[in-house]
Design a protein around this motif. Structure first.
Motif, mmCIF file in Angstrom:
data_model
loop_
_atom_site.group_PDB
_atom_site.id
_atom_site.type_symbol
_atom_site.label_atom_id
_atom_site.label_comp_id
_atom_site.label_asym_id
_atom_site.label_seq_id
_atom_site.Cartn_x
_atom_site.Cartn_y
_atom_site.Cartn_z
ATOM 1 N N ARG A 51 3.915 4.231 -6.895
ATOM 2 C CA ARG A 51 3.131 4.313 -8.127
ATOM 3 C C ARG A 51 1.682 4.591 -7.747
ATOM 4 N NH1 ARG A 51 3.336 -0.069 -12.256
ATOM 5 N NH2 ARG A 51 3.482 1.656 -13.732
ATOM 6 N N GLY A 52 1.264 5.850 -7.909
ATOM 7 C CA GLY A 52 -0.098 6.212 -7.533
ATOM 8 C C GLY A 52 -0.298 6.028 -6.047
ATOM 9 N N ASP A 53 -1.313 5.234 -5.679
ATOM 10 C CA ASP A 53 -1.600 5.015 -4.266
ATOM 11 C C ASP A 53 -0.996 3.705 -3.763
ATOM 12 O OD1 ASP A 53 -3.158 3.252 -5.640
ATOM 13 O OD2 ASP A 53 -5.011 3.678 -4.551
ATOM 14 N N ALA A 54 -0.008 3.177 -4.480
ATOM 15 C CA ALA A 54 0.631 1.920 -4.073
ATOM 16 C C ALA A 54 2.136 2.027 -4.235
ATOM 17 C CB ALA A 54 0.078 0.753 -4.893
ATOM 18 N N GLY A 55 2.846 1.058 -3.677
ATOM 19 C CA GLY A 55 4.293 0.992 -3.811
ATOM 20 C C GLY A 55 4.689 -0.324 -4.456
ATOM 21 N N LEU A 56 5.780 -0.316 -5.211
ATOM 22 C CA LEU A 56 6.235 -1.510 -5.917
ATOM 23 C C LEU A 56 7.703 -1.767 -5.605
ATOM 24 C CD1 LEU A 56 5.554 -3.705 -8.082
ATOM 25 C CD2 LEU A 56 6.472 -2.102 -9.783
ATOM 26 N N VAL A 57 8.036 -3.030 -5.348
ATOM 27 C CA VAL A 57 9.413 -3.453 -5.100
ATOM 28 C C VAL A 57 9.748 -4.564 -6.089
ATOM 29 C CG1 VAL A 57 11.022 -4.476 -3.448
ATOM 30 C CG2 VAL A 57 9.240 -2.908 -2.652
ATOM 31 N N LEU A 58 10.920 -4.467 -6.696
ATOM 32 C CA LEU A 58 11.390 -5.490 -7.627
ATOM 33 C C LEU A 58 12.638 -6.130 -7.030
ATOM 34 C CD1 LEU A 58 10.434 -6.365 -10.518
ATOM 35 C CD2 LEU A 58 12.401 -5.102 -11.385
ATOM 36 N N ALA A 59 12.577 -7.451 -6.796
ATOM 37 C CA ALA A 59 13.688 -8.142 -6.140
ATOM 38 C C ALA A 59 14.093 -9.368 -6.937
ATOM 39 C CB ALA A 59 13.294 -8.561 -4.727
ATOM 40 N N ARG A 60 15.383 -9.533 -7.140
ATOM 41 C CA ARG A 60 15.854 -10.717 -7.854
ATOM 42 C C ARG A 60 15.816 -11.927 -6.925
ATOM 43 N NH1 ARG A 60 21.283 -8.309 -7.214
ATOM 44 N NH2 ARG A 60 22.595 -9.745 -6.008
ATOM 45 N N HIS A 61 15.966 -13.084 -7.523
ATOM 46 C CA HIS A 61 15.772 -14.353 -6.828
ATOM 47 C C HIS A 61 16.629 -14.474 -5.570
ATOM 48 C CE1 HIS A 61 14.930 -18.594 -6.320
ATOM 49 N NE2 HIS A 61 16.215 -18.835 -6.273
ATOM 50 N N GLU A 62 17.899 -14.078 -5.637
ATOM 51 C CA GLU A 62 18.817 -14.319 -4.521
ATOM 52 C C GLU A 62 18.420 -13.593 -3.240
ATOM 53 O OE1 GLU A 62 21.491 -14.425 -8.219
ATOM 54 O OE2 GLU A 62 19.634 -13.482 -7.548
ATOM 55 N N VAL A 63 17.783 -12.441 -3.348
ATOM 56 C CA VAL A 63 17.472 -11.650 -2.151
ATOM 57 C C VAL A 63 15.992 -11.665 -1.805
ATOM 58 C CG1 VAL A 63 19.441 -10.126 -2.513
ATOM 59 C CG2 VAL A 63 17.222 -9.512 -3.492
ATOM 60 N N PHE A 64 15.219 -12.468 -2.553
ATOM 61 C CA PHE A 64 13.771 -12.400 -2.354
ATOM 62 C C PHE A 64 13.367 -12.838 -0.945
ATOM 63 C CE2 PHE A 64 9.316 -13.539 -2.946
ATOM 64 C CZ PHE A 64 8.878 -12.383 -3.561
ATOM 65 N N ALA A 65 14.035 -13.863 -0.425
ATOM 66 C CA ALA A 65 13.712 -14.331 0.927
ATOM 67 C C ALA A 65 13.984 -13.236 1.962
ATOM 68 C CB ALA A 65 14.517 -15.588 1.259
ATOM 69 N N GLU A 66 15.040 -12.461 1.757
ATOM 70 C CA GLU A 66 15.356 -11.363 2.680
ATOM 71 C C GLU A 66 14.284 -10.285 2.627
ATOM 72 O OE1 GLU A 66 19.433 -9.929 2.439
ATOM 73 O OE2 GLU A 66 19.926 -11.718 1.268
ATOM 74 N N SER A 121 0.838 -1.201 0.000
ATOM 75 C CA SER A 121 0.000 0.000 0.000
ATOM 76 C C SER A 121 0.873 1.251 0.000
ATOM 77 C CB SER A 121 -0.919 0.010 1.220
ATOM 78 O OG SER A 121 -0.173 0.267 2.398
ATOM 79 N N GLY A 122 0.290 2.347 -0.475
ATOM 80 C CA GLY A 122 1.018 3.609 -0.459
ATOM 81 C C GLY A 122 1.373 4.055 0.943
ATOM 82 N N GLU A 123 0.494 3.733 1.905
ATOM 83 C CA GLU A 123 0.753 4.113 3.301
ATOM 84 C C GLU A 123 1.971 3.392 3.856
ATOM 85 O OE1 GLU A 123 -2.770 3.308 5.456
ATOM 86 O OE2 GLU A 123 -3.916 4.968 4.595
#
Length: 472
Positions: free
Chosen positions: A306-321, A283-285
């Motif tokens: 992005r608008g009223d939301a947030g986006l995170v892009l994570a590669r495979h190696e750090v996704f668990a973190e 959420s944006g909050e």
């Protein structure tokens, strides 16, 4: 406070002052910065922390309950202790008052009638003068360390910890993550260690936690300067975090637009997205907290609002973190399937947003439920897998599931014509609308979304293949 500070134990041990302990000997480690004689009511209003109240008893109430509250108020104000002059003006000190002093480890002392309070004050003043000289030397060393380690907060923290023999931790209030910490001489296992929290007025809310051994309290003068130096250090950390966040945001926005400038090409090469990546929508909050947490943790991800939301892009190696951090921050998130082509970033973002918007049930982690499907099932095994993954509970033999499945297949066969589907099923349009809502809730798919409709149509054809042409 350093060993140069005078403690109440030192005061009692000075034979010339003829002072004895009436109660609260568990607090004799307390340091004494100054001593004041005060006979006004509520003397704690006129004295400060680590100061000794000297009185011939005029300010001490006579009632037992009032005496108990009197000692409690002195202790709450942080005074070092109470010294009573043995004078006829002093009321009888009750056992209840002394018991309360013992409970609070608040020292209550008494001096001989012939000992003037001025002698006590001069003795404390002489000790304080030596201590103040040591404080000035400590401050000079403190600022020298700050200059030497201006860009290295961890190094500065270790140096301050060793200089003052204290444990230090600076915590970001929004994420509850430490900016820096060092246990000092205690190693986390020492006893008789007291912890104090102090709010820092940095560019983001933060808290300084200081751990001290009993009897070695920092003076207020040194503490003020420590707080100011760590405020400046925290500001540098936050400034670097904001810069990193802005860069991450610009790169992700470029990827979403399909841009391939030099900075993005460099990032793609360094990030190894082709080895697999996923998108996470929040959420944006929550995004500000998430972005700051990612920066403080130093995670190699991209993030943008992005608008009223947030986006995170994570590669495979750090996704668990990343998942661990979001769980730690108690942030709800929608998550895309795994992609390997950077050109699919927009699709991954859409899937993550859809997973978040369709989140059902408890939990903070919501996986995208869409399934990549072939145009036609190539085997019965594949058809069965498609039916199970897309239709879910609608594939069972339960009467309600059969009714909803029949409604879905009829609706699809008639190209989503409400009139034709309702007519074949022999139900009213409102009943059809009600069943469609039930179908969408059961499958997590929307009958107005093109991708979801395609998945449902292929699931229908897979069902027909498995059941030899039987529609339901």
């Amino acid at each position: 406070m350093s060993d140069d500070a005078l403690s109440l134990r030192d005061l009692v041990a000075t034979a010339s002052l003829e002072t004895e302990v009436l109660a609260g000997d568990g607090g004799l480690w307390r340091s004494v910065l100054w001593a004041h004689s005060c006979e006004l009511p509520e003397p704690w209003r006129w004295l400060g922390p680590n100061e000794l109240l000297m009185t011939v008893g005029l300010c001490v109430p006579e009632a037992v309950d009032a005496q108990v509250e009197f000692v409690r108020s002195l202790a709450d104000a942080g005074l070092a202790g109470l010294m009573l002059g043995r004078h006829e003006t002093c009321p009888t000190i009750s056992d209840a008052m002394l018991a309360e002093a013992d409970r609070l480890d608040f020292p209550v002392l008494a001096t001989a009638p012939e000992i003037p309070f001025a002698a006590v004050s001069r003795h404390i003043a002489a000790a304080s003068s030596t201590r103040q000289t040591m404080e000035v030397l400590s401050l000079a060393k403190l600022y020298s360390l700050a200059a030497e380690s201006s860009e290295n907060l961890a190094e500065f923290t270790v140096s301050v910890s060793k200089l003052l023999r204290i444990g230090i931790r600076v915590t970001d209030d929004l994420t509850s993550r430490p900016l820096v910490e060092h246990p000092g001489p205690f190693g986390g296992n020492a006893t008789n260690v007291r912890s104090h929290d102090y709010p820092l007025r940095a560019s983001e809310p933060a808290t300084l936690t200081v751990e001290e051994a009993e009897g070695e309290d920092l003076s207020s003068l040194v503490l003020v300067h420590i707080m100011k130096l760590f405020e400046l250090s925290a500001d540098r950390v936050y400034a670097r975090s904001r810069f990193a966040s802005q860069r991450r945001s610009l790169l992700l926005e470029g990827l979403l637009r399909g841009s391939h400038d030099e900075a993005i090409e460099t990032y793609l090469k360094e990030s190894r997205l082709a080895e697999g990546y996923r998108a996470v929508a929040v959420s944006g909050e929550d995004f500000r907290k998430v972005s700051l947490g990612l920066s403080l943790a130093g995670m190699p991800v991209l993030a943008a609002k992005r608008g009223d939301a947030g986006l995170v892009l994570a590669r495979h190696e750090v996704f668990a973190e990343v998942r661990g951090l979001l769980a730690e921050l108690e942030v709800s998130a929608g998550v895309s399937a795994t992609f390997s082509d950077p050109r699919d970033v927009s699709t991954a973002a859409s899937q993550a947003a859809e997973a978040r918007s369709h989140a059902a049930g408890e939990g903070l982690w919501h996986e995208y439920r869409g399934v990549p499907l072939s145009v036609l099932a190539r085997s019965y095994d594949e058809a069965a897998e498609i039916v199970e993954r897309v239709l879910g509970e609608l594939g069972s033999d339960a009467p309600k599931s059969r009714d909803l499945r029949e409604t879905l297949f009829t609706y699809l066969r008639h190209d989503r014509s409400w009139n034709a589907a309702a007519s074949e099923l022999g139900i009213h349009r409102q009943t059809l609308a009600y069943r469609i809502k039930k179908i969408e809730a059961a499958t997590g798919l929307s009958l107005t979304d093109t991708a979801d409709l395609a998945a449902l149509w292929i699931a229908y054809r897979a069902w027909v293949l498995i059941h030899d042409g039987t529609d339901v």
